[in-house]
Design a protein around this motif. Structure first.
Motif, PDB file in Angstrom:
ATOM      1  N   LYS B   8      -2.627  11.124  10.407  1.00  7.14           N
ATOM      2  CA  LYS B   8      -2.641  10.608   9.034  1.00  7.14           C
ATOM      3  C   LYS B   8      -4.033  10.748   8.432  1.00  7.14           C
ATOM      4  CE  LYS B   8       0.989   7.184   9.687  1.00  7.14           C
ATOM      5  NZ  LYS B   8       1.324   5.757   9.757  1.00  7.14           N
ATOM      6  N   ILE B  77      -3.697   6.482  -0.815  1.00 13.81           N
ATOM      7  CA  ILE B  77      -2.499   7.005  -0.145  1.00 13.81           C
ATOM      8  C   ILE B  77      -2.897   7.548   1.229  1.00 13.81           C
ATOM      9  CG2 ILE B  77      -1.310   7.626  -2.296  1.00 13.81           C
ATOM     10  CD1 ILE B  77      -2.090  10.599  -1.637  1.00 13.81           C
ATOM     11  N   GLU B  80       0.552  12.089   6.183  1.00 17.07           N
ATOM     12  CA  GLU B  80       0.752  12.426   7.594  1.00 17.07           C
ATOM     13  C   GLU B  80       1.248  13.867   7.641  1.00 17.07           C
ATOM     14  OE1 GLU B  80       2.864  10.548  11.574  1.00 17.07           O
ATOM     15  OE2 GLU B  80       3.592   9.957   9.589  1.00 17.07           O
ATOM     16  N   CYS B  96       4.305  13.815   5.050  1.00 15.72           N
ATOM     17  CA  CYS B  96       4.908  12.574   4.580  1.00 15.72           C
ATOM     18  C   CYS B  96       3.811  11.791   3.856  1.00 15.72           C
ATOM     19  CB  CYS B  96       5.452  11.792   5.777  1.00 15.72           C
ATOM     20  SG  CYS B  96       6.101  10.183   5.310  1.00 15.72           S
ATOM     21  N   ARG B  98       2.496   8.403   1.953  1.00 15.65           N
ATOM     22  CA  ARG B  98       2.745   6.957   1.879  1.00 15.65           C
ATOM     23  C   ARG B  98       1.751   6.286   0.944  1.00 15.65           C
ATOM     24  NH1 ARG B  98       3.619   8.167   7.285  1.00 15.65           N
ATOM     25  NH2 ARG B  98       5.647   7.511   8.123  1.00 15.65           N
ATOM     26  N   ASP B  99       2.204   5.202   0.297  1.00 18.92           N
ATOM     27  CA  ASP B  99       1.282   4.435  -0.537  1.00 18.92           C
ATOM     28  C   ASP B  99       0.536   3.414   0.331  1.00 18.92           C
ATOM     29  OD1 ASP B  99       2.938   2.236  -0.161  1.00 18.92           O
ATOM     30  OD2 ASP B  99       3.793   2.325  -2.178  1.00 18.92           O
ATOM     31  N   ASP B 102       2.402   1.309   2.757  1.00 20.84           N
ATOM     32  CA  ASP B 102       3.138   2.055   3.772  1.00 20.84           C
ATOM     33  C   ASP B 102       4.548   2.457   3.323  1.00 20.84           C
ATOM     34  OD1 ASP B 102       2.131   3.114   6.121  1.00 20.84           O
ATOM     35  OD2 ASP B 102       3.510   1.935   7.350  1.00 20.84           O
ATOM     36  N   ASN B 103       4.818   2.371   2.034  1.00 20.57           N
ATOM     37  CA  ASN B 103       6.090   2.905   1.515  1.00 20.57           C
ATOM     38  C   ASN B 103       5.988   4.423   1.405  1.00 20.57           C
ATOM     39  OD1 ASN B 103       7.152   0.256   0.825  1.00 20.57           O
ATOM     40  ND2 ASN B 103       5.616   0.284  -0.833  1.00 20.57           N
ATOM     41  N   ILE B 104       7.046   5.104   1.814  1.00 20.01           N
ATOM     42  CA  ILE B 104       7.062   6.562   1.675  1.00 20.01           C
ATOM     43  C   ILE B 104       7.316   6.912   0.210  1.00 20.01           C
ATOM     44  CG2 ILE B 104       8.330   8.662   2.281  1.00 20.01           C
ATOM     45  CD1 ILE B 104       8.739   7.359   5.083  1.00 20.01           C
ATOM     46  N   TYR B 107       7.757  13.633   0.337  1.00 19.56           N
ATOM     47  CA  TYR B 107       7.765  14.527   1.501  1.00 19.56           C
ATOM     48  C   TYR B 107       7.481  15.947   1.023  1.00 19.56           C
ATOM     49  CZ  TYR B 107      10.411  10.966   4.179  1.00 19.56           C
ATOM     50  OH  TYR B 107      10.817   9.834   4.823  1.00 19.56           O
TER      51      TYR B 107
END
Lengths: 242, 242
Positions: B8, B77, B80, B96, B98-99, B102-104, B107
């Motif tokens: 990440k 952000i 990953e 991937c 994420r904010d 940790d919300n996706i 992609y």
């Protein structure tokens, strides 16, 4: 508070910011400096988010940069920035660029105004609480950005201002002006020459849909003057010395 | 070695990368992903610097991204990234996004070839020592970038490839193609709509001085197809779904 007045910000030069010579472009180098200006203003409590609460924003008026060399892809640099002086109408922020071994590779000077977001007119900087305390008076050993003369040049590019040219201030972003200007030269020229001094004056903002016309002329050997115009109005003047 | 396979990378969205809505632009978001691709390749010992020793370089062949939302100015952000699979001719790298909670939020899938820097022809990926070990097989829940169809469209922009368009691979940089494409839409359109899926195929590289022509058509409602051509040769095809 004193430790915030002059502060250093580290950067690594990313592949997407270098040209075919693997050196950072003039626009990307300027972008790094303006990013540190934003960070330092934020750190000191007068960043764009704070100003937005008062319906104002920072706008760059003049900028000059002199580079001994442009850093290369993956190189680590630090940018030190501070406010030299504050007047009612504008404020001067300086920059010192160092390489990973602490050698100074460049200096820059920027002059900013605070505008009202609706009227687009300048606002009195003395209305910013305690702002004057941040002026430390420290200069840099390059000539400040002057008021550039108008030059008769030849138009070499023309197009409309588009979506990706417009920034959070709803006008054409500084980086776009610089990209348009440096595109006057071809790869052969950049193989032989390096930019030593760059200087720009912003006179009239460009907005979405404006018809942009770019003019250039070689005023002396290796010394070029540029003007960006929309209809008969001058939007920006610039100078590059190789 | 395993901890490097999926890694990440943190980013903060900088003001110079957002549009008039204060959301990161499609090109700047893609730039962040490709930057992590470069960092992860470097971390794993097969970055562009390593490849240059063998006179090869990575070139992006196809890319698809789906965003629930585009992050906003100053947002933090993480991206990953990992390699899904490796074949002789190409390799698939996934992303991937994420904010800060940790919300996706998105992609992406990218397909790369390794080219010889002189002949510009693809090289066999199995010649990279131990490279196959890095393919972990993990997919992302979006459709992979397809081979896009040719579409009859209307030319909406045309100009020559210039200095700032050319990158370290000596061809037009991916970000420039994306900027040219998204400039098909005006600010009013972006006020109402958000990009949900973006997809691009790179077919023939553009170099300095090439005459670039950009074509667009709305194939279905809120679904646009693009083609970038130089003379009669298709350089790139793309698709944006709002």
């Amino acid at each position: 508070m004193v430790e915030l007045i002059r502060k250093k910000y580290p950067f690594q030069i990313q592949p997407s910011t270098v040209d075919f010579r693997l050196k950072i472009t003039l626009s990307a180098m300027t972008d790094i400096l303006l990013t540190t200006a934003g960070m330092n203003a934020d750190d000191n409590g007068f960043g764009t988010r704070k100003l937005k609460q008062h319906n104002t924003s920072w706008v760059l008026l003049r900028f000059a940069m002199e580079m001994k060399r442009f850093p290369e892809q993956y190189e680590h640099i630090t940018v030190e920035t501070w406010i030299e002086e504050i007047n009612r109408l504008n404020t001067t922020r300086n920059f010192c660029i160092r390489d990973n071994e602490d050698n100074i590779i460049g200096y820059a000077v920027s002059i900013w105004v605070m505008i009202d977001r609706d009227s687009r007119k300048p606002r009195d900087l003395m209305t910013l609480d305690d702002f004057a305390e941040f002026a430390c008076g420290d200069t840099v050993p390059i000539e400040k950005p002057r008021k550039l003369k108008s030059v008769e040049g030849e138009m070499f590019d023309s197009f409309r201002a588009k979506y990706t040219h417009i920034d959070f201030n709803r006008h054409v972003n500084t980086m776009r002006y610089i990209e348009w200007i440096v595109n006057y030269f071809d790869l052969e020229y950049y193989k032989q020459k390096n930019i030593q001094r760059f200087e720009i004056n912003f006179i009239h903002e460009l907005v979405f849909g404006d018809e942009v016309c770019i003019f250039a002329t070689e005023t002396e050997k290796d010394d070029y003057s540029f003007e960006i115009r929309c209809k008969e109005q001058v939007s920006c003047k610039a100078k590059i010395v190789f």
